[in-house]
Write a protein that holds these residues in place. Structure first.
Motif, PDB file in Angstrom:
ATOM      1  N   HIS A  50       0.824  -1.212   0.000  1.00  0.00           N
ATOM      2  CA  HIS A  50       0.000   0.000   0.000  1.00  0.00           C
ATOM      3  C   HIS A  50       0.855   1.259   0.000  1.00  0.00           C
ATOM      4  CE1 HIS A  50      -3.233   2.777   0.998  1.00  0.00           C
ATOM      5  NE2 HIS A  50      -2.531   3.182   2.047  1.00  0.00           N
ATOM      6  N   TRP A  51       1.833   1.344   0.909  1.00  0.00           N
ATOM      7  CA  TRP A  51       2.624   2.571   1.029  1.00  0.00           C
ATOM      8  C   TRP A  51       3.596   2.733  -0.136  1.00  0.00           C
ATOM      9  CZ3 TRP A  51       0.977   6.433   3.697  1.00  0.00           C
ATOM     10  CH2 TRP A  51       0.097   6.192   4.761  1.00  0.00           C
ATOM     11  N   VAL A  54       1.463   4.630  -2.458  1.00  0.00           N
ATOM     12  CA  VAL A  54       1.319   6.019  -1.999  1.00  0.00           C
ATOM     13  C   VAL A  54       2.551   6.829  -2.388  1.00  0.00           C
ATOM     14  CG1 VAL A  54       1.122   7.508   0.024  1.00  0.00           C
ATOM     15  CG2 VAL A  54      -0.238   5.416  -0.117  1.00  0.00           C
ATOM     16  N   TYR A 121       9.147   4.915   3.920  1.00  0.00           N
ATOM     17  CA  TYR A 121       8.296   5.923   3.278  1.00  0.00           C
ATOM     18  C   TYR A 121       8.654   7.330   3.750  1.00  0.00           C
ATOM     19  CZ  TYR A 121       4.239   8.927   2.681  1.00  0.00           C
ATOM     20  OH  TYR A 121       3.430   9.988   2.389  1.00  0.00           O
TER      21      TYR A 121
END
Length: 687
Positions: A50-51, A54, A121
């Motif tokens: 997911h990240w 992003v 991240y």
């Protein structure tokens, strides 16, 4: 489009349209950094992360940020699933820097590929500023960064023997030692919701595989209770897709309620083995239903036309995490009509929604089918009928939605885990379809992931090509590929008694000895280390050659190989394999006693070795019927060999039926008892 357009990894292809001038890991990028005396930026992730998505949206698709990356660095994008060797090196380096690991993993390297700084991240503005700061440090403090990078490279090349203080010694297989391991593990148990610790919670199949064996070995009620509590909560919780089957990668909360919705092949493959084995110990129908539902999911959404399984499904669809899997109360009421009232109770639906994303609900349960049927005053059959009807309706509606992205590369190791899971499910539940899927998968591995032109070595990754063109296998196999495939082949032999699978397992084991062993030179004073390297000696030379010791969401490749060599030593009378297993366990024993939390697959093998392993030979016309009867009971301390006629295998050679009836021979340490003609009589000999 950048260079990644030529790759097969779906994760790399996702980045093929970025304005970043990405390279895949390889000689071209590394040589460019040396030629231009430029620092390297390695960004590592995977398709279901997911990240990672992003950071791509915020930074790697941003023209201004991409321009700065291209000007200041040679930028390399790595799929951690395709290159676990590269990921392992730079993840360890970042952790040595004091940074908690995770993905996306972004690491800055000197032109010689030695790391000097890393992070996970970062928001777009922070990332933009960091790029300039790192390049300025490289230009103005080169010598200091070089020394730092040399220090991290030296750390990476420290042997596992030295780092973990591993010493040679003979293993001492004692029940007290296994109990010590269990007590260490038990300090982290969540005795209310199952699992360990608080949040997030991962399934960790190897841990519960150990608890299965420990509970069976000792009769410890606390181990049995923790095992069943955890398996029950996972199967009833939101981490399990209550409508479509299959498990998400982890739960974001301690109650197994809210998953991170990505679905990985390796989790579901291992959980097939775990829940199937647990069924033979408990007889719990929930575990059977979970196995059947998980296989339906895998066949429906991950099975390729060629018979191999794809890697993963994303957590997101339409840019929203979990959108494909969640429901509003209004949607459910409209679709289910009169059935909504009981369905709402069973799956704890609320008008406000039970999840953070607006008025949506994650379907999860607290009651088993029998308990809920009693509560409603229904028969079990009535509830089953209602569940089948409502699930079918919801699946038909869900199929109209935009699906999460599919990572359609096929990894050898994960498919090996899937083979083991499918075969275990077949052995327990005797479903012919499970065996057919398993056999098709085994032939896929032999045909598409085995390099027949180069000694039958394994490939790590395979990708189908469009328009019926030949698929493409790439990346020389890692130890995890051999370990998982050998395990799958050994299970398949013991289910079918087709000796081709046993022969192939042994051939791959011999390849491991030839290509992954830590062979010292004649003049070396270093002690022999029985641990195998993670990479093939014929493969790419990185800044360090690592060995995988600790079990994680997937067991360490060395612990899997130890299990395999033990089984092969018994089935094929290979004393040299048994010797290597004892060397491995002897070296690991002190670490096991102190760090069992990270060595649960090792602990499972140690628990097996506490008592002798039964070598069971079946000879005669009913070997499959007898095999099914034996496999219906949880008894991990056994290997099975069988033939309807004659066989040259050590356990079967010169063994015959008795008066035309199938005979069972129970042997321990190559000494056999008198043959018997019933499974009940065999169990009496086993004790």
């Amino acid at each position: 489009m950048n260079r990644l357009a030529n790759e097969t990894s779906p994760y790399l292809l996702q980045h093929a349209h970025n304005p970043v001038d990405w390279y895949a890991w390889g000689d071209e990028a590394l040589q460019k950094a040396c030629d231009e005396d430029k620092p390297i930026l390695v960004s590592i992730g995977y398709s279901a992360c997911h990240w990672c998505h992003v950071m791509e949206r915020e930074s790697f698709e941003n023209e201004t940020i991409a321009r700065r990356m291209n000007e200041l660095f040679v930028c390399i994008k790595v799929d951690r699933e395709e290159r676990p060797d590269v990921d392992a090196i730079y993840m360890e380096a970042v952790q040595a820097m004091g940074v908690q690991g995770g993905w996306p993993l972004n690491v800055f390297l000197m032109p010689d590929a030695k790391p000097f700084y890393g992070l996970t991240y970062a928001p777009a503005q922070n990332w933009y500023n960091l790029l300039g700061g790192v390049r300025e440090a490289f230009d103005t403090n080169r010598e200091q960064l070089r020394q730092s990078a040399e220090g991290f490279a030296e750390h990476l090349n420290t042997s596992e023997l030295a780092r973990f203080n591993l010493t040679e010694g003979d293993p001492i297989f004692a029940l007290e030692t296994v109990e010590t391991m269990y007590r260490k593990l038990a300090t982290r148990f969540d005795t209310e919701d199952g699992g360990t610790g608080r949040a997030p919670k991962f399934p960790m199949p190897a841990l519960y595989g150990f608890l299965l064996r420990y509970a069976d070995l000792t009769g410890d009620a606390s181990a049995y209770n923790q095992l069943t509590l955890t398996l029950n909560r996972m199967a009833l919780g939101g981490i399990y897709d209550q409508i479509g089957g299959g498990f998400a990668r982890y739960s974001t909360d301690r109650h197994w309620f809210a998953p991170h919705f990505e679905k990985m092949l390796y989790d579901n493959a291992q959980l097939l083995t775990l829940y199937s084995e647990a069924y033979t110990l408990t007889g719990n129908a929930l575990y059977r239903d979970t196995v059947y539902g998980t296989i339906r999911f895998m066949e429906r959404e991950l099975l390729s036309p060629e018979g191999g399984f794809y890697s993963a499904l994303d957590a997101d669809s339409e840019g929203v995490e979990g959108k494909f899997y969640t429901w509003s109360a209004e949607e459910l009421q409209t679709m289910l009509g009169d059935d909504f009232e009981w369905f709402e109770k069973l799956y704890t639906i609320t008008d406000e929604g039970n999840w953070e994303e607006g008025r949506t609900n994650i379907l999860h349960r607290t009651e088993t089918n029998p308990a809920f049927a009693d509560q409603m005053g229904w028969t079990a059959e009535k509830l089953e009928t209602k569940l089948a009807y409502t699930h079918q309706k919801l699946m038909a509606e869900r199929d109209k939605r935009i699906r999460p992205g599919l990572d359609d590369k096929m990894l050898c190791s994960w498919n090996g885990l899937a083979l083991k899971g499918l075969v275990t499910a077949y052995r327990v539940f005797n479903e012919p379809d499970f065996l057919q899927t398993a056999l098709r998968l085994a032939f896929f591995i032999r045909q598409k992931l085995t390099d027949s032109r180069n000694g039958g070595r394994l490939w790590h990754s395979y990708k189908m090509a469009p328009n019926s063109m030949p698929g493409r296998a790439k990346q020389l196999g890692f130890l995890e590929d051999y370990a998982a495939v050998i395990d799958g082949y050994l299970a398949l032999y013991q289910a079918t008694f087709n000796e081709d699978w046993l022969t192939e397992a042994d051939r791959l084991a011999q390849y491991v000895f030839n290509q992954f062993d830590d062979v010292k030179t004649e003049n070396s004073d270093a002690p022999h280390d029985p641990l195998f390297f993670f990479t093939d000696k014929s493969g790419e030379e990185l800044i360090a050659r690592k060995k995988e010791v600790f079990d994680n969401v997937i067991p360490a490749s060395n612990s899997m190989m130890a299990h395999n060599l033990y089984t092969l030593s018994l089935l094929l009378d290979r004393p040299q394999y048994a010797k290597r297993v004892d060397q491995l366990l002897g070296q690991m024993q002190s670490l096991l006693e102190g760090e069992a939390n990270y060595l649960t697959n090792w602990a499972a093998l140690y628990a097996i070795r506490v008592r002798p392993t039964a070598e069971i030979a079946l000879v005669g016309p009913d070997v499959q019927a007898f095999r099914r009867e034996i496999d219906a009971r949880f008894f991990p301390n056994k290997v099975l060999a069988g033939t309807e006629g004659k066989s040259g295998l050590p356990l079967l050679n010169l063994r015959t039926p008795i008066d035309g009836r199938t005979a069972l021979y129970v042997c321990y340490n190559r000494a056999c008892r008198l043959p018997v003609t019933s499974v009940d009589a065999m169990w009496e000999q086993v004790g």
